[in-house]
Design an enzyme around this catalytic site. Structure first.
Site, PDB file in Angstrom:
ATOM      1  N   ARG A 145      81.872   9.797  44.176  1.00  0.00           N
ATOM      2  CA  ARG A 145      81.089  10.910  44.709  1.00  0.00           C
ATOM      3  C   ARG A 145      80.136  10.438  45.811  1.00  0.00           C
ATOM      4  NH1 ARG A 145      78.835  13.928  39.567  1.00  0.00           N
ATOM      5  NH2 ARG A 145      79.305  11.910  38.627  1.00  0.00           N
ATOM      6  N   PHE A 146      79.764  11.351  46.691  1.00  0.00           N
ATOM      7  CA  PHE A 146      78.844  11.089  47.802  1.00  0.00           C
ATOM      8  C   PHE A 146      79.378   9.998  48.733  1.00  0.00           C
ATOM      9  CE2 PHE A 146      76.176  12.158  44.009  1.00  0.00           C
ATOM     10  CZ  PHE A 146      76.037  13.499  44.319  1.00  0.00           C
ATOM     11  N   ARG A 147      80.691   9.868  48.743  1.00  0.00           N
ATOM     12  CA  ARG A 147      81.324   8.884  49.636  1.00  0.00           C
ATOM     13  C   ARG A 147      80.905   7.448  49.323  1.00  0.00           C
ATOM     14  NH1 ARG A 147      84.982  11.807  51.848  1.00  0.00           N
ATOM     15  NH2 ARG A 147      84.354  13.865  52.458  1.00  0.00           N
ATOM     16  N   LEU A 148      80.480   7.200  48.080  1.00  0.00           N
ATOM     17  CA  LEU A 148      80.100   5.828  47.709  1.00  0.00           C
ATOM     18  C   LEU A 148      81.344   5.113  47.163  1.00  0.00           C
ATOM     19  CD1 LEU A 148      76.694   6.672  45.996  1.00  0.00           C
ATOM     20  CD2 LEU A 148      77.133   5.981  48.345  1.00  0.00           C
ATOM     21  N   HIS A 149      82.399   5.183  47.943  1.00  0.00           N
ATOM     22  CA  HIS A 149      83.680   4.646  47.488  1.00  0.00           C
ATOM     23  C   HIS A 149      83.593   3.133  47.283  1.00  0.00           C
ATOM     24  CE1 HIS A 149      84.683   8.528  48.988  1.00  0.00           C
ATOM     25  NE2 HIS A 149      84.612   8.179  50.253  1.00  0.00           N
TER      26      HIS A 149
END
Ligand SMILES: Cc1cc2nc3c(=O)[nH]c(=O)nc-3n(C[C@H](O)[C@H](O)[C@H](O)COP(=O)(O)O)c2cc1C
Length: 168
Positions: A145-149
């Site tokens: 989530r939130f692009r915290l890949h």
């Protein structure tokens, strides 16, 4: 999987192929050795593969890079023999990547090879077989989530695999 190839001038081309098997040696797919991709592979035997599973976890991507070699004739024979007869005839009838004037021309070639192999087994065409992609870089990308890949990259240097992380 997506297979990306490049020619000697750096022109890049990508298409989907079926991953037939994967093991410690690498990733195998089968195709026409006279196709556009085969011509690019001959000019520049370095390729990339890309997989995407949208519904796994929050999304997973696997990227592979490495060199590429043909599999043995025996291995290509074995897989070809396991394919449905229609696919075997198709491999003879389709000069993959060549211009096709009209659909009827393809159908005529299919009928021609059905007559030629009428009733008997269909041998593997010499222009059809497998390739093995031998990875020297594999990246696993896990969506979050939130692009915290998360990105984990394995890289092979002098025969040794090293693991590292990358900013997403
Ligand atoms: C789901 C899917 C699977 C495919 N699998 C293969 C395959 O295993 N081998 C193959 O030669 N082409 C396969 N194709 C067709 C290729 O995408 C491509 O059209 C063809 O190999 C010609 O590519 P080229 O002109 O760059 O050589 C597949 C296409 C799709 C959409």
């Amino acid at each position: 999987m997506t297979l990306a190839t490049a020619d000697a001038h750096g022109r890049v081309s990508a298409r989907i192929v079926l991953l037939k098997s994967v093991d410690v040696d690498g990733f195998r797919f089968f195709t026409n050795y006279e196709s556009d991709k085969a011509a690019q592979i001959a000019e520049h035997p370095q390729v990339a593969l890309c997989f995407h599973w949208k519904l796994l976890r929050e999304g997973v991507q696997v990227r592979v890079e490495g060199d590429i070699v043909k599999v043995s004739a025996a291995e290509s024979d074995a897989y070809f023999a396991s394919r449905p007869r229609g696919s075997q005839i198709g491999a003879w009838a389709s000069p993959q990547s060549q211009p096709l004037p009209d659909r009827g021309a393809f159908e005529a070639r299919i009928a021609e090879f059905e007559r030629r192999f009428d009733g008997g087994p269909v041998p593997r065409p010499p222009h059809w077989g497998g390739y093995l992609v031998r990875p020297d870089r594999i990246e696993f990308w896990y969506g979050a989530r939130f692009r915290l890949h998360e990105r984990v990259r394995y890289e092979k240097t002098d025969g040794v695999w090293m693991r590292g992380m990358l900013y997403p």
